[in-house]
Design a protein around this motif. Structure first.
Motif, PDB file in Angstrom:
ATOM      1  N   PRO A  14      18.359  84.531  74.757  1.00 18.59           N
ATOM      2  CA  PRO A  14      17.672  83.746  73.732  1.00 18.59           C
ATOM      3  C   PRO A  14      16.199  83.586  74.072  1.00 18.59           C
ATOM      4  CG  PRO A  14      19.058  82.336  75.086  1.00 18.59           C
ATOM      5  CD  PRO A  14      19.320  83.742  75.510  1.00 18.59           C
ATOM      6  N   PRO A  15      15.360  83.391  73.051  1.00 16.02           N
ATOM      7  CA  PRO A  15      13.942  83.183  73.305  1.00 16.02           C
ATOM      8  C   PRO A  15      13.722  81.855  74.021  1.00 16.02           C
ATOM      9  CG  PRO A  15      14.446  82.763  71.003  1.00 16.02           C
ATOM     10  CD  PRO A  15      15.699  83.297  71.632  1.00 16.02           C
ATOM     11  N   PRO A  16      12.643  81.750  74.805  1.00 13.68           N
ATOM     12  CA  PRO A  16      12.365  80.476  75.469  1.00 13.68           C
ATOM     13  C   PRO A  16      12.009  79.408  74.439  1.00 13.68           C
ATOM     14  CG  PRO A  16      10.543  82.006  75.777  1.00 13.68           C
ATOM     15  CD  PRO A  16      11.642  82.769  75.087  1.00 13.68           C
ATOM     16  N   ALA A  17      12.283  78.161  74.814  1.00 11.77           N
ATOM     17  CA  ALA A  17      11.998  77.034  73.910  1.00 11.77           C
ATOM     18  C   ALA A  17      10.495  76.907  73.698  1.00 11.77           C
ATOM     19  CB  ALA A  17      12.564  75.751  74.496  1.00 11.77           C
ATOM     20  N   ASN A  18      10.086  76.751  72.443  1.00 12.43           N
ATOM     21  CA  ASN A  18       8.675  76.521  72.163  1.00 12.43           C
ATOM     22  C   ASN A  18       8.386  75.044  71.904  1.00 12.43           C
ATOM     23  OD1 ASN A  18      10.146  76.950  69.738  1.00 12.43           O
ATOM     24  ND2 ASN A  18       8.257  77.226  68.598  1.00 12.43           N
ATOM     25  N   THR A  19       9.458  74.209  71.801  1.00 17.78           N
ATOM     26  CA  THR A  19       9.308  72.763  71.690  1.00 17.78           C
ATOM     27  C   THR A  19      10.299  72.115  72.646  1.00 17.78           C
ATOM     28  OG1 THR A  19       8.733  72.990  69.346  1.00 17.78           O
ATOM     29  CG2 THR A  19       9.369  70.799  70.112  1.00 17.78           C
ATOM     30  N   VAL A  20       9.808  71.220  73.514  1.00 19.07           N
ATOM     31  CA  VAL A  20      10.665  70.589  74.519  1.00 19.07           C
ATOM     32  C   VAL A  20      10.441  69.080  74.511  1.00 19.07           C
ATOM     33  CG1 VAL A  20      11.222  70.427  76.980  1.00 19.07           C
ATOM     34  CG2 VAL A  20      10.584  72.639  75.998  1.00 19.07           C
ATOM     35  N   ILE A  21      11.552  68.343  74.474  1.00 12.89           N
ATOM     36  CA  ILE A  21      11.518  66.902  74.722  1.00 12.89           C
ATOM     37  C   ILE A  21      11.994  66.760  76.155  1.00 12.89           C
ATOM     38  CG2 ILE A  21      12.463  64.648  74.100  1.00 12.89           C
ATOM     39  CD1 ILE A  21      12.781  65.751  71.235  1.00 12.89           C
ATOM     40  N   GLY A  22      11.084  66.462  77.062  1.00 10.44           N
ATOM     41  CA  GLY A  22      11.352  66.513  78.490  1.00 10.44           C
ATOM     42  C   GLY A  22      12.211  65.382  79.014  1.00 10.44           C
ATOM     43  N   ASN A  23      12.768  65.609  80.211  1.00  6.46           N
ATOM     44  CA  ASN A  23      13.574  64.617  80.914  1.00  6.46           C
ATOM     45  C   ASN A  23      12.721  63.362  81.120  1.00  6.46           C
ATOM     46  OD1 ASN A  23      15.647  63.440  82.298  1.00  6.46           O
ATOM     47  ND2 ASN A  23      15.613  64.861  84.019  1.00  6.46           N
ATOM     48  N   GLY A  24      13.275  62.214  80.771  1.00  5.97           N
ATOM     49  CA  GLY A  24      12.541  60.958  80.875  1.00  5.97           C
ATOM     50  C   GLY A  24      11.782  60.594  79.606  1.00  5.97           C
ATOM     51  N   SER A  25      11.755  61.501  78.634  1.00  6.06           N
ATOM     52  CA  SER A  25      11.082  61.237  77.363  1.00  6.06           C
ATOM     53  C   SER A  25      12.090  60.802  76.312  1.00  6.06           C
ATOM     54  CB  SER A  25      10.373  62.497  76.850  1.00  6.06           C
ATOM     55  OG  SER A  25       9.389  62.908  77.745  1.00  6.06           O
ATOM     56  N   SER A  26      11.609  60.052  75.335  1.00  7.41           N
ATOM     57  CA  SER A  26      12.456  59.595  74.241  1.00  7.41           C
ATOM     58  C   SER A  26      11.672  59.760  72.950  1.00  7.41           C
ATOM     59  CB  SER A  26      12.822  58.128  74.456  1.00  7.41           C
ATOM     60  OG  SER A  26      13.636  57.667  73.409  1.00  7.41           O
TER      61      SER A  26
END
Length: 140
Positions: A14-26
């Motif tokens: 699969p293609p790499p993520a272009n949008t990430v909600i990171g660990n510790g983020s809400s």
């Protein structure tokens, strides 16, 4: 035990993520994503126009979503509709109904809901608001 309805391994990663909600983020609200969304933190709301959804092992998603592909390693509270492949990996917790053309579930997945297999894959249906949906066929 691995459950699959149809062959889904075409040798492509699969293609790499272009949008990430990171660990510790809400994040709470509406996201419009072109491409791949990866949730490592917490998300609650609506996801629009997303091709591929990935919920990481620490990710928590509270949402109903329709995507082309989904990979769940963390926790999902809501309904997931994948017009192609829906993969649930060991350690995932899914509380809600799922519908997909192909479903793969590893041992160690907690799943509470109904599973519906779709008759039509992603090549015949576009994702978006107000567009047609694939016809569903329930298998017992």
């Amino acid at each position: 035990m691995l459950f699959k309805s149809r062959s889904s391994n075409n040798g492509e990663s699969p293609p790499p993520a272009n949008t990430v909600i990171g660990n510790g983020s809400s994040f709470r609200g509406t996201l419009m994503v072109s491409g791949t969304l990866r949730i490592e933190g917490e998300f609650e709301g609506d996801i629009l126009n997303c091709d591929r959804l990935e919920v990481g092992e620490h990710g928590i998603m509270r949402s109903d979503v329709e995507v082309k592909e989904a990979l769940i390693q963390g926790r999902v509270i809501g309904n997931v509709r994948a017009l192609g492949v829906l993969e649930m990996r060991s350690g995932a917790k899914v509380e809600g109904d799922v519908a997909a053309y192909t479903v793969a579930m590893e041992p160690g997945v907690f799943f509470s809901g109904r599973c519906t297999m779709l008759d039509t894959g992603p090549e015949g249906v576009e994702i978006g608001l107000g567009q047609g949906r694939a016809r569903e066929h329930s298998r017992g």
